[in-house]
Enzyme design. Structure first.
Site, PDB file in Angstrom:
ATOM      1  N   HIS A 293      -2.207   6.042  -4.404  1.00 32.77           N
ATOM      2  CA  HIS A 293      -3.273   5.539  -5.275  1.00 32.77           C
ATOM      3  C   HIS A 293      -4.524   5.130  -4.487  1.00 32.77           C
ATOM      4  O   HIS A 293      -5.527   4.744  -5.084  1.00 32.77           O
ATOM      5  CB  HIS A 293      -2.769   4.389  -6.159  1.00 32.77           C
ATOM      6  CG  HIS A 293      -2.729   3.049  -5.469  1.00 32.77           C
ATOM      7  ND1 HIS A 293      -1.567   2.489  -4.976  1.00 32.77           N
ATOM      8  CD2 HIS A 293      -3.699   2.150  -5.205  1.00 32.77           C
ATOM      9  CE1 HIS A 293      -1.837   1.314  -4.444  1.00 32.77           C
ATOM     10  NE2 HIS A 293      -3.129   1.078  -4.561  1.00 32.77           N
TER      11      HIS A 293
ATOM     12  N   SER B 253      -2.513  -2.687  -0.057  1.00 27.08           N
ATOM     13  CA  SER B 253      -1.859  -1.486  -0.590  1.00 27.08           C
ATOM     14  C   SER B 253      -1.716  -0.403   0.468  1.00 27.08           C
ATOM     15  O   SER B 253      -2.619  -0.198   1.278  1.00 27.08           O
ATOM     16  CB  SER B 253      -2.686  -0.876  -1.716  1.00 27.08           C
ATOM     17  OG  SER B 253      -2.445  -1.569  -2.892  1.00 27.08           O
TER      18      SER B 253
ATOM     19  N   ASP C  25       4.231   6.685  -5.438  1.00 25.75           N
ATOM     20  CA  ASP C  25       2.905   6.297  -4.942  1.00 25.75           C
ATOM     21  C   ASP C  25       2.904   6.328  -3.410  1.00 25.75           C
ATOM     22  O   ASP C  25       2.944   5.294  -2.741  1.00 25.75           O
ATOM     23  CB  ASP C  25       2.590   4.880  -5.457  1.00 25.75           C
ATOM     24  CG  ASP C  25       1.209   4.413  -5.051  1.00 25.75           C
ATOM     25  OD1 ASP C  25       0.412   5.249  -4.574  1.00 25.75           O
ATOM     26  OD2 ASP C  25       0.938   3.203  -5.217  1.00 25.75           O
TER      27      ASP C  25
END
Ligand SMILES: *[C@@H]1O[C@H](CO)[C@@H](O)[C@H](O)[C@H]1NC(C)=O
Ligand SMILES: *[C@@H]1O[C@H](CO)[C@@H](O)[C@H](O)[C@H]1NC(C)=O
Length: 731
Positions: free
Chosen positions: A479, A656, A529
């Protein structure tokens, strides 16, 4: 012992006694740095109540300035300045007569350990000789000056110095001299941590020629460690010595599969802390148990009046004999490494030379040529006074290798083992890191050398973390990219300001589709992801930059010290995820301190704990209901957060793509997940401190790397490309 007429002291220094004025107590003289006690370094108290050596009126016991050996031995060149003596910090420069060229150091400084810095300067001329002129070390004389095949050189040292290394060297057909360079040492000369690190380190770390202390498969390396704890080494040094041993075996273990250990302490008797026979067959003792045995060993210096160095060697010889008797075929394949820590002094049991000869016989089996490499005997001379002449005959002698070291004190020893592996040279090892937590940017970098930051120059907001998983690839979250993102807009930074090579391509997991469940009311769907960034070229591995280990690879089996023929992925998983609540870490950026920090959390792995952890998403995230929960938070996610049963640190937005990792022993790191998404952004506003703790309702979800192995293998394990692949496990 008598008090030497009240004249125990020494001009310019002082002394300590290991056991008051009792029999066998050692009087140790201490001088300030740059000085050494003269004429005696120590005296020991004899049964008769007198001291050995006996104090004399002349020369008076005093602190003398440390000198370096005579450097005026250069042939075909000149030394400047010419002095009678050279003291600490005195500098010398070397120039060659015309027609000669200089090898070695052109200038050298006398160091506090009584040695010249750098290497022996040599002036030589081009000639037809087979071997190069090996020069004359400071303080030495050489007889022989022709360097053709079979020519022999003999060295001796000036008075007051003794020779370590080879007394004679012969020019071989290969153009190399036999043996090692001779060096002239004073009694008070010692080796620096750096010197030991370079010489001994090369024995246990991997280098171009492969590891010296070779470790191919389980059970092929036996390490026998023997530590002198007699009073000739002061009692307060025992703990430091023990720590050094612990450090040494932890280091060795972090580099390879588990060796078998024999660990013993000796004085008048031998105390066996770890018996190598406990390792035979399928039985093996994990490193943790070996360390625990060491910790549990109590030092009792009281009765240690004698030193039976021979008995320590005899014990090892006996252990070898048992192994050989049990299985001679296996014994033939074992590499034996003896590491002794002693001052070389003994007053019981006689000289160990004969025992060492028997150890050689046992290993060589009448075939020294071929079996020479199966035995190494190292001695670390430790103590206030080291008896070199007794130690030198015991150690292994092999061309260009050192097996004897003199250490100033035990503190130095621990530091030495800490430094021993220059990690920059060990390319093949994933997850290796320094373990100092100084909290500065540098120490953080060295602790987490795989950490990467990913910026997209097209967009200002999107910042992600990633991890270096091979020299060519960064692992991160999918992502972090939009499908239209161009690789050339991606900036990868490893280290503080080191922008790396640029990205060649971005590879998203084929099953990743953020919009995949929009028609079910799920705005963002994070399954799979995960993404890889292929860099344009390999990064250079250094102490600051090194790949992390990832699951289901042979590299990781080695880091986990899983040994045997058919290690499976499952075995790795069982080891890394063995607890219902598994402690893991990730890196968070501390905006206040402007620094990366380590955060900790516990993976909820056991079924009920995991169910409790993920079900909260159904109340916090739009579109998720108890009914579709398991389709959205699939089995591919690991869950952390909440307050039950423990509080976790939470990941923030910019974290992330970063690694969720576990440290294994002190020196290896294995990545088990990739930070993907969370229910609440508790780090909002950017002013929070990083170690933001989880709230009742916050959860973080991470992609479980064990669930995406085929994807990782497809790219990272591809052996047909111009990069070094990882070796994935068959099953
Ligand atoms: C002994 O000498 C050492 C080295 O000169 C010095 O560091 C230490 O403080 C001295 N100790 C005492 C008790 O004088
Ligand atoms: C050599 O060292 C001694 C002792 O530190 C000092 O007195 C002397 O000046 C030095 N000589 C030179 C040439 O630097």
């Amino acid at each position: 012992c008598i008090t030497m007429d009240g004249k125990m002291g020494m001009e310019g220094g002082n002394y300590t006694l290991t056991n008051k004025l009792e029999y066998a107590s050692i009087l140790i003289y201490h001088c300030p740095e740059g000085y050494y006690p003269y004429p005696a370094l120590t005296r020991s108290c004899l049964k008769s109540g007198t001291w050995k050596p006996a104090p004399r009126r002349r020369p008076l016991q005093q602190c003398k300035m440390i000198e370096c050996p005579n450097p005026l031995v250069l042939e075909s060149g000149s030394v400047f300045p010419v002095q009678m003596q050279y003291f600490v910090n005195n500098k010398t420069t070397y120039t060659c007569y015309s027609g000669y060229s200089l090898r070695g150091s052109a200038s050298r400084v006398c160091q506090v350990n009584g040695k010249w810095s750098g290497g022996t300067p040599i002036c030589s001329r081009d000639c037809e000789d087979r071997c190069a002129d090996p020069g004359i070390p400071a303080g030495a004389r050489r007889s022989g000056s022709s360097f053709g095949i079979d020519d022999k050189l003999t060295y001796r040292c000036d008075e007051g110095l003794h020779l370590l290394g080879s007394k004679t060297r012969v020019c071989q057909e290969s153009g190399q001299w036999t043996g090692t360079e001779p060096k002239c040492y004073y009694k008070h000369t010692y080796d620096t941590a750096l010197e030991i690190t370079e010489a001994f380190g090369s024995a246990i770390r991997e280098n171009q020629e492969g590891k010296k202390i070779t470790i191919d498969k389980a059970g092929k390396l036996n390490i026998y460690i023997a530590m002198d704890i007699s009073d000739s080494i002061a009692e307060d040094e025992f703990d430091k010595a023990r720590n050094a041993v612990k450090k040494l075996i932890t280091k060795v273990s972090s580099f390879s599969v588990s060796p078998n250990y024999e660990i013993l302490f000796f004085a008048s008797d031998v105390l066996e802390v770890v018996n190598i026979i406990d390792f035979s067959g399928d039985k093996r003792k994990p490193l943790e148990e070996v360390l625990a045995d060491l910790d549990n060993f109590k030092y009792d210096g009281e009765d240690n009046v004698g030193t039976n160095l021979n008995l320590a060697f005899k014990t090892i010889l006996e252990r070898m004999a048992i192994q050989k008797q049990r299985n001679e075929m296996l014994f033939r394949e074992i590499h034996h490494v003896l590491i002794f820590f002693t001052d070389g002094a003994y007053n019981m049991g006689g000289s160990p030379e004969n025992t060492v000869a028997k150890i050689r016989e046992a290993v060589y089996m009448n075939n020294k040529e071929e079996r020479d490499k199966y035995l190494d005997v190292y001695v670390f001379g430790v103590g206030s006074e080291i008896f070199d002449e007794d130690i030198v005959p015991l150690v292994t002698k092999r061309n260009d290798e050192r097996h004897y070291f003199k250490v100033k004190d035990t503190t130095e020893l621990e530091k030495t083992f800490d430094e021993i592996i220059d990690e920059s040279k060990v390319v093949g090892l994933c997850g290796l890191h320094r373990n100092y937590d100084g909290g500065t940017a540098d120490t953080i970098r060295q602790r987490y050398p795989w950490m990467a930051r990913i910026d997209n120059t097209d967009r200002t907001v999107s910042k992600c973390m990633g991890s270096l998983v091979t020299r060519r690839f960064i692992l991160t979250a999918a992502h972090c990219f939009k499908f239209e993102d161009q690789a050339d807009k991606i900036h990868v930074t490893i280290g503080k300001n080191q922008v790396v090579n640029g990205a060649l391509r971005i590879i998203l997991h084929p099953d990743y589709n953020i919009n995949g469940k929009q028609n079910e009311g799920i705005k963002e769907f994070y399954d799979y992801d995960i993404a890889l960034i292929e860099l344009k070229k390999d990064v250079d591995v250094s102490i600051n930059i090194r790949p992390i280990c990832i699951p289901c690879t042979e590299e990781t089996s080695n880091a986990l010290r899983l040994v045997g023929e058919a290690i499976t992925c499952k075995q790795q998983e069982q080891l890394l995820f063995k607890n219902p609540l598994e402690e893991v870490s990730f890196i968070s950026y501390d905006k206040k301190e402007q620094m990366d920090q380590r955060s900790d959390a516990k993976l909820k792995l056991q079924d009920q704990l995991r169910d409790d952890c993920i079900k909260l998403a159904a109340t916090q995230v739009e579109g998720i209901t108890p009914l579709n929960l398991k389709d959205v938070v699939t089995d591919n996610f690991l869950c952390t957060g909440g307050r039950q049963p423990t509080r976790d640190n939470v990941a923030c937005k910019g974290d992330s793509g970063g690694a969720v990792f576990k440290d294994y022993d002190e020196y290896r790191t294995i990545q088990v997940g990739v930070i993907s998404w969370g229910t609440n952004d508790l780090c909002h506003g950017g002013n929070s401190d990083v170690k933001q703790e989880s709230s009742e309702n916050s959860r973080d979800f991470h992609i479980n790397l064990f669930k995406v192995v085929p994807f990782l293998k497809k790219y990272l394990g591809d052996g047909t490309k111009d990069y070094e692949p990882l070796v994935f496990l068959e099953n």
